[in-house]
Design a protein around this motif. Structure first.
Motif, PDB file in Angstrom:
ATOM      1  N   ARG A  92       1.376  -1.243  -0.006  1.00 36.09           N
ATOM      2  CA  ARG A  92      -0.111  -0.127   0.007  1.00 36.09           C
ATOM      3  C   ARG A  92       0.839   1.077  -0.051  1.00 36.09           C
ATOM      4  O   ARG A  92       1.517   0.807   0.865  1.00 36.09           O
ATOM      5  N   ARG A  93       1.088   2.282  -0.711  1.00 41.00           N
ATOM      6  CA  ARG A  93       1.363   3.355  -1.155  1.00 41.00           C
ATOM      7  C   ARG A  93       0.362   4.458  -0.602  1.00 41.00           C
ATOM      8  O   ARG A  93      -0.763   5.102  -1.027  1.00 41.00           O
ATOM      9  N   PRO A  94       0.912   5.302  -0.264  1.00 42.29           N
ATOM     10  CA  PRO A  94      -0.093   6.375  -0.058  1.00 42.29           C
ATOM     11  C   PRO A  94      -0.650   7.502  -1.626  1.00 42.29           C
ATOM     12  O   PRO A  94      -0.108   7.602  -2.218  1.00 42.29           O
ATOM     13  N   SER A  95      -1.303   7.713  -1.501  1.00 46.36           N
ATOM     14  CA  SER A  95      -2.609   8.177  -2.544  1.00 46.36           C
ATOM     15  C   SER A  95      -2.335   9.426  -2.410  1.00 46.36           C
ATOM     16  O   SER A  95      -3.769  10.172  -3.335  1.00 46.36           O
ATOM     17  N   ALA A  96      -2.347  10.501  -1.388  1.00 50.80           N
ATOM     18  CA  ALA A  96      -2.157  12.193  -1.447  1.00 50.80           C
ATOM     19  C   ALA A  96      -1.794  12.592  -2.598  1.00 50.80           C
ATOM     20  O   ALA A  96      -0.844  11.638  -3.438  1.00 50.80           O
ATOM     21  N   PRO A  97      -2.669  14.043  -3.132  1.00 45.82           N
ATOM     22  CA  PRO A  97      -1.909  14.553  -4.357  1.00 45.82           C
ATOM     23  C   PRO A  97       0.064  14.239  -4.552  1.00 45.82           C
ATOM     24  O   PRO A  97      -0.015  14.510  -5.240  1.00 45.82           O
ATOM     25  N   SER A  98       0.039  14.877  -3.222  1.00 43.76           N
ATOM     26  CA  SER A  98       1.603  15.569  -3.748  1.00 43.76           C
ATOM     27  C   SER A  98       2.246  13.393  -3.805  1.00 43.76           C
ATOM     28  O   SER A  98       3.080  13.648  -4.355  1.00 43.76           O
ATOM     29  N   ASP A  99       1.614  12.610  -3.236  1.00 40.31           N
ATOM     30  CA  ASP A  99       2.255  11.306  -3.255  1.00 40.31           C
ATOM     31  C   ASP A  99       2.062  10.733  -4.705  1.00 40.31           C
ATOM     32  O   ASP A  99       3.462  10.406  -5.592  1.00 40.31           O
ATOM     33  N   VAL A 100       0.939  11.012  -5.461  1.00 37.31           N
ATOM     34  CA  VAL A 100       0.913  11.280  -7.215  1.00 37.31           C
ATOM     35  C   VAL A 100       1.772  11.342  -7.824  1.00 37.31           C
ATOM     36  O   VAL A 100       2.841  11.563  -8.745  1.00 37.31           O
ATOM     37  N   VAL A 101       1.908  12.790  -7.456  1.00 41.68           N
ATOM     38  CA  VAL A 101       2.850  14.323  -7.776  1.00 41.68           C
ATOM     39  C   VAL A 101       4.136  13.363  -7.867  1.00 41.68           C
ATOM     40  O   VAL A 101       4.734  13.947  -9.660  1.00 41.68           O
ATOM     41  N   ARG A 102       4.472  13.132  -6.620  1.00 37.26           N
ATOM     42  CA  ARG A 102       5.823  12.609  -6.575  1.00 37.26           C
ATOM     43  C   ARG A 102       6.442  11.547  -7.064  1.00 37.26           C
ATOM     44  O   ARG A 102       7.324  11.381  -8.132  1.00 37.26           O
ATOM     45  N   ASP A 103       5.030  10.644  -7.575  1.00 34.17           N
ATOM     46  CA  ASP A 103       5.501   9.247  -8.589  1.00 34.17           C
ATOM     47  C   ASP A 103       5.778   9.878  -9.822  1.00 34.17           C
ATOM     48  O   ASP A 103       6.359   9.440 -10.688  1.00 34.17           O
ATOM     49  N   ILE A 104       4.559  11.012 -10.654  1.00 37.45           N
ATOM     50  CA  ILE A 104       4.294  11.059 -12.384  1.00 37.45           C
ATOM     51  C   ILE A 104       5.919  11.634 -12.111  1.00 37.45           C
ATOM     52  O   ILE A 104       6.421  11.139 -13.475  1.00 37.45           O
ATOM     53  N   ALA A 105       6.816  12.758 -11.326  1.00 39.20           N
ATOM     54  CA  ALA A 105       7.578  13.327 -11.468  1.00 39.20           C
ATOM     55  C   ALA A 105       8.897  12.445 -11.433  1.00 39.20           C
ATOM     56  O   ALA A 105      10.230  12.217 -12.102  1.00 39.20           O
ATOM     57  N   ASP A 106       8.865  11.236 -10.610  1.00 35.56           N
ATOM     58  CA  ASP A 106      10.123   9.639 -11.056  1.00 35.56           C
ATOM     59  C   ASP A 106      10.077   9.515 -11.720  1.00 35.56           C
ATOM     60  O   ASP A 106      11.077   9.058 -12.098  1.00 35.56           O
ATOM     61  N   GLY A 107       8.542   8.911 -12.593  1.00 35.50           N
ATOM     62  CA  GLY A 107       8.976   8.484 -13.515  1.00 35.50           C
ATOM     63  C   GLY A 107       9.478   9.306 -15.279  1.00 35.50           C
ATOM     64  O   GLY A 107      10.012   9.081 -16.173  1.00 35.50           O
ATOM     65  N   VAL A 108       9.363  10.824 -14.629  1.00 40.36           N
ATOM     66  CA  VAL A 108       9.289  11.105 -16.248  1.00 40.36           C
ATOM     67  C   VAL A 108      11.022  11.914 -15.623  1.00 40.36           C
ATOM     68  O   VAL A 108      11.719  11.906 -16.972  1.00 40.36           O
ATOM     69  N   ALA A 109      11.451  11.822 -14.795  1.00 42.41           N
ATOM     70  CA  ALA A 109      13.098  11.935 -14.936  1.00 42.41           C
ATOM     71  C   ALA A 109      14.099  10.795 -14.517  1.00 42.41           C
ATOM     72  O   ALA A 109      14.725  10.683 -15.544  1.00 42.41           O
ATOM     73  N   PHE A 110      13.026   9.368 -15.097  1.00 45.46           N
ATOM     74  CA  PHE A 110      13.777   7.966 -15.280  1.00 45.46           C
ATOM     75  C   PHE A 110      13.717   8.154 -16.446  1.00 45.46           C
ATOM     76  O   PHE A 110      14.683   7.866 -17.470  1.00 45.46           O
ATOM     77  N   VAL A 111      13.159   8.675 -17.659  1.00 40.43           N
ATOM     78  CA  VAL A 111      12.756   8.709 -18.986  1.00 40.43           C
ATOM     79  C   VAL A 111      14.054   9.626 -19.347  1.00 40.43           C
ATOM     80  O   VAL A 111      14.447   9.222 -20.525  1.00 40.43           O
TER      81      VAL A 111
END
Length: 407
Positions: free
Chosen positions: A193-212
């Protein structure tokens, strides 16, 4: 092909590709011939199906890395079947319009955002990483057989029962795809289970963009693909009215012409594994993208004669060959160098920007075709394909090799 789960997955993929090939012809004929759309309106309709990638794509990637991927495949297939039924229903009730078609395609596109990102991220859970190139090549082979037979069959169905009713077949293939994916047996790992607050979702998106975009080889691959999608959208938007109106082809002939793309794609996918092993992932990608400007340049030069129609067929054959060689190698390579927990975001990030570029390309292609003519729009596509090729040639990607580790 010795893995039962992969065979079911492959069957669902090939079936869905056949339906897409059928409905691609049907919808293009419906928009151009039945609803008499202008080139600019064709661009708007084409953009509607890919616009959801720009709006929702990165969020889909976060979702896919947080949930099991198989259920997403099943339910997205089933929902697309239901939505596609709206086109023949609206036509039978005399309520079908360009706006309605665009709306249906937008919803189908939104469901495809989930389906495609889940599908590409699901493959590494079905086969070992060392087999990803072969697995993607097998998928491409099935898809290109569908792409070869689908347009010709679609053109025949359009001539027989009309474009709106032909879309029904695509809905049926979506149902079959849902059934086959539901029968795939795979042990997907339990996800914490992972946090689903808006800031957590934004952080996940940022991690994906940074990886690519920080990866030394995935980044140039992504940029080249983005430019290619823009060019392809310009080309496809101009090509339907160019072939149907300027070249004077009917629905059946247009479907047969598109089938040449599938023939080329099948040849390319059959050679993709050999090309990847001999030339490396980067060399195979170079081979795949470098033929696109040649093929579409020949299309732009084709006269409205029988010789010109033959040139169009040859150009589609070459363009399909390039896509067949490049796709398996690029997908297999980026899946191999991406950690499993990042697969959804990596695929969704690249596909989202690809489809955003396709939206811009479709709208640009329609506008250029409207103002300057269809051939001018094709030359804009050629220029973009040249840029996509240059990005690969001028980056470390050109010497990338297939392997199971990270680059």
């Amino acid at each position: 092909m010795r893995i039962p789960a992969f065979i079911r997955y492959w069957t669902a993929s090939a079936t869905g590709s056949l339906g897409t090939a059928l409905s691609t012809v049907a919808i293009q004929v419906l928009v151009v011939e039945v609803l008499v759309a202008t080139p600019a309106e064709v661009g708007v309709v084409n953009a509607a199906r890919v616009l959801p990638y720009a709006l929702f794509g990165v969020f889909a990637g976060v979702l896919i890395d947080r949930v099991r991927r198989k259920p997403l495949l099943v339910w997205s297939n089933a929902a697309q079947a239901v939505v596609l039924l709206a086109i023949p229903t609206l036509w039978l009730t005399d309520m079908l319009s360009l706006l309605m078609v665009a709306g249906v395609l937008f919803v189908v596109g939104a469901l495809s955002v989930l389906e495609v990102a889940a599908r590409q991220s699901f493959i590494p859970r079905l086969v070992p990483r060392s087999a990803l190139l072969s697995a993607n090549a097998r998928i491409d082979q099935g898809d290109t057989v569908a792409l070869t037979s689908g347009p010709a069959l679609g053109g025949g169905l359009v001539a027989l029962v009309g474009a709106p009713l032909t879309v029904l077949v695509d809905a049926v293939t979506c149902v079959l795809g849902a059934v086959m994916n539901a029968r795939v047996r795979v042990d997907e790992p339990a996800l914490p289970r992972r946090p689903s607050a808006p800031s957590d979702v934004v952080r996940d998106i940022a991690d994906g963009v940074a990886f690519v975009y920080r990866h030394r080889t995935v980044a140039p691959h992504a940029v080249s693909t983005h430019v290619w999608f823009a060019g392809n959208a310009v080309a496809v938007t101009a090509f339907a009215p160019f072939a149907l109106r300027e070249m004077g082809l009917g629905a059946v002939a247009y479907g047969i012409l598109l089938a040449f793309t599938g023939v080329g794609g099948l040849i390319g996918s059959l050679l993709a594994v050999r090309a990847g092993r001999r030339l490396g992932a980067g060399g195979a990608m170079v081979l795949g993208v470098v033929v696109a400007p040649v093929a579409w340049g020949a299309t732009a030069l084709s006269p409205p004669t029988m010789l010109g129609v033959i040139a169009l067929g040859a150009a589609q054959l070459v363009a399909g060959f390039g896509m067949g060689v490049e796709n398996a190698n690029s997908l297999g390579y980026r899946q191999a160098v991406t950690p499993d927990e990042m697969q959804g975001r990596m695929n969704a990030t690249i596909r989202s920007v690809n489809r955003t570029c396709a939206v811009v390309g479709a709208l640009t292609g329609g506008l250029v075709a409207q103002l300057l003519g269809l051939r001018s729009a094709l030359w804009v596509a050629v220029a973009l394909f040249v840029v996509a090729t240059a990005v690969v040639l001028c980056s470390p990607l050109r010497s990338a090799r297939h392997h199971a580790g990270t680059d």
